[in-house]
Scaffold this motif. Structure first.
Motif: not given
Length: 675
Positions: A227-233
């Protein structure tokens, strides 16, 4: 009264307010789900209708309905843009589970943020204009239903790539646009060159897709999520983590960034993996406009912008990105100088402009790269569709040397091509001026080695772009007419739908950059709303306010000098291409053979691989060792044994008695030996 209230359960004031808030939230969420589903699946509906029912409804109704569906989709996108810009709404929905296998959980989830909505506007607007243009351009083609269905499918997969909320959804759209590019480039499949170009595009992109696949696998291995949000965080927590690979210590984030960038290099035709893009001109001209302006080639740049939180923690990879982008811009401009196919000149200009976008990302100016991507979509689509109008009028002739003096016969098309060329050159106050000059200024104000490298190559590229853009216009509309008489007598201006399409793009090529600059890249703008991440130490846009005015004027003055030089050469009737060929033959060969990339690939790498595959893998290993040790070995033994046993069956009684006596004696001897 109290008893009656309890019996009928009249809600209290707080309960009533909470109930209204919940119902309002649910209604709003359902409304967002419907909007996203409409935007994503309306092009798919257009594809299904045209592909399955087009032959029954006829070509006219097919063209009208598919174009209307894409146009309606653009209207919905603009409404979502309004709600995001002015109402600050957030569109993130999940419509179901796709993969659920232990830690690997992937949903059918879509997200529309400020970055995504800009890409949606670009994709849907250009797709609608290309559909409208194709109604007349491909009107006489017997397979128009199949063509329109492919265009709609192309748009659908690009929207999936943009709106997907995880790497798997992005990869689904990524592979989908690659498939559609193959189908559209080889649309006229009876032409051998179209098939070869489509296969080349597919194979070259598979090389970069292989790297992207490993990048996604590495991301899941490290972060246990896609998931983009998880990875970027989680990126900042792994910024200094390393792993051992063949005895070398490699930074995890840098490795992921490199793999993702190699994936972007193939789609966005960066140097080394660019060879498919000029050959893709074998497809119909509307396909070229859609690929170059809104879909295929913009996917790689979008990946870089989307994954800005990953690249920002990889400073060495950012330097590499700037080098590749600047080199691509310069390389493509030099090759475009001597091309004679009008579509290939525009194709190399696409490679050059993509180089600008990529090195802008390498300089951590992702929002500027996206601004140039949006501007580029309008004037590049205008250039391609104007070229398509010229080709359509001159009986499918693409060689500019057989054009000339068309300004009186195609006045409207000449104006459209002039607007697109001026915007491409970065003429002041046209759309291209606001983004391309800004990228060059940002490179100068970076005050680093890679920044200076990008500045000078970008400046030279701007001059070369102006030179070959003027060459295209001059050879097509001003120079002496070199067309055949029968072709010249049949030259005609555009039908109404094609003219309307070019007019819309011309308006975008003139006004879009001016109207959107302050929103996209103005100082203090909060439009991107954290959809793009830039580390504070990498954000150097403010420095451009302090660079000398002479530096800001250099791209414009260089373009004027290049156009003046080109005009002088053509006015004096100086054949500078022939001069290069006779007097500077090594340089001419170097540019004519496109820096020998195709020669190296075809005659060295590909031929070596083919010879090794045929002589070693196929003949020696497969047909030789494996077959002789494997199937042939056992079949030969069985054949020998069966043939030997067959010889014993002679039909003579005395021989049968002899063998019976012999085996009886052997049995007696064997029994006595054992016991």
């Amino acid at each position: 009264m109290i008893l009656l209230t309890k019996m009928i359960k009249i809600p209290s004031r707080d309960e009533y307010c909470l109930s209204n808030m919940y119902s309002g939230f649910m209604n709003q969420n359902q409304y967002k789900i419907k909007m996203i589903l409409i935007i994503v699946f309306l092009p798919l509906l257009s594809f299904l209708f045209s592909g399955l029912l087009g032959r029954y409804f006829g070509s006219n109704w097919t063209k009208i309905i598919t174009t209307s569906l894409i146009g309606a989709n653009f209207v919905f996108v603009m409404y979502v843009f309004y709600s995001i810009l002015f109402l600050t709404e957030n569109y993130t929905v999940s419509i179901g589970n796709w993969i659920d296998n232990g830690l690997l959980v992937v949903d059918w989830s879509f997200s529309i943020d400020n970055l995504t909505i800009v890409m949606l506007i670009v994709v849907n607007s250009v797709s609608f204009i290309v559909h409208l243009y194709s109604m007349d351009y491909m009107g006489n083609d017997p397979h128009i239903s199949r063509f329109m269905s492919y265009l709609s499918l192309f748009t659908f997969f690009m929207i999936i790539l943009i709106t997907g909320d995880n790497f798997i959804m992005l990869f689904l759209g990524w592979e989908g646009v690659g498939l559609c590019s193959y189908l559209l480039i080889s649309f006229w499949f009876t032409r051998i060159q179209a098939n070869k170009s489509a296969i080349k595009a597919l194979i070259v992109n598979r090389i970069s897709d292989f790297a992207l696949t490993f990048g996604i696998i590495t991301i899941f291995h490290v972060f246990r999520s896609l998931n983009f949000n998880v990875v970027f965080a989680l990126i900042p927590f792994f910024a200094n983590e390393s792993f051992i690979f063949f005895g070398f210590s490699l930074n995890i984030i840098s490795t992921i960034s490199l793999l993702l960038f190699i994936g972007a290099m193939g789609k966005s035709a960066q140097i080394g993996l660019h060879t498919w893009l000029p050959d893709a001109m074998e497809g119909p001209t509307p396909v070229s406009a859609l690929i170059h302006a809104a879909t295929m080639v913009t996917a790689g740049v979008f990946l870089l912008i989307k994954c800005s939180p990953i690249f920002e923690y990889s400073p060495k990879i950012l330097v590499f990105i700037t080098f590749i982008g600047a080199t691509t811009a310069f390389f493509s401009a030099t090759v475009g100088l001597i091309q004679n196919d009008i579509k290939k000149v525009i194709a190399y200009s696409t490679c050059s402009q993509l180089g600008y976008m990529v090195f802008a990302c390498g300089l951590s100016n992702y929002h500027v790269a996206l601004f140039h991507l949006s501007n580029h979509a309008f004037f590049k689509a205008l250039l391609f569709l104007s070229a398509g109008s010229i080709i359509h009028s001159l009986s499918n002739e693409q060689d500019m040397r057989k054009y000339g003096a068309l300004i009186n016969m195609l006045p409207f098309t000449s104006v459209m091509l002039l607007i697109g060329s001026l915007s491409l050159m970065g003429f002041p106050f046209l759309t291209g001026y606001y983004s391309k000059d800004l990228i060059i200024e940002l490179a100068y104000s970076n005050y680093t080695v890679n920044g200076n490298f990008c500045f000078w190559l970008g400046l030279v590229t701007a001059c070369l772009t102006s030179f070959y853009s003027y060459r295209v216009f001059y050879l097509t509309f001003i120079y002496n007419n070199n067309s055949f008489k029968q072709v010249a007598l049949n030259i005609h201006e555009l039908p109404i739908k094609m003219a309307v399409s070019l007019s819309i793009l011309a308006m975008g090529s003139i006004f879009f950059g001016y109207t959107s600059k302050e929103l996209f890249v103005g100082f203090g703008t909060d439009f991107w709303n954290q959809s793009i991440f830039i580390l504070p130490q990498h954000n150097k846009q403010f420095n451009i306010e302090f660079i000398p005015q002479a530096v800001k004027m250099m791209p414009f003055l260089g373009s004027i000098l290049a156009v003046t030089a080109a005009n002088v050469l053509f006015t004096l009737n100086f054949n500078w291409v022939g001069f290069l060929g006779f007097n500077l033959r090594p340089l001419y060969s170097f540019l004519s053979y496109k820096w020998y990339f195709d020669v190296v690939y075809n005659k060295i790498i590909n031929l070596t691989v083919f010879k090794f595959g045929y002589n070693t893998i196929f003949k020696a290993l497969d047909k030789g060792f494996l077959e002789h040790v494997g199937p042939h070995f056992f079949s030969n033994i069985l054949f020998y044994l069966s043939n030997s046993i067959h010889r014993l069956q002679t039909g003579l009684v005395y021989r049968y008695g002899y063998f019976m006596l012999l085996f009886y004696l052997v049995n007696i001897i064997f029994t006595n030996v054992i016991y």
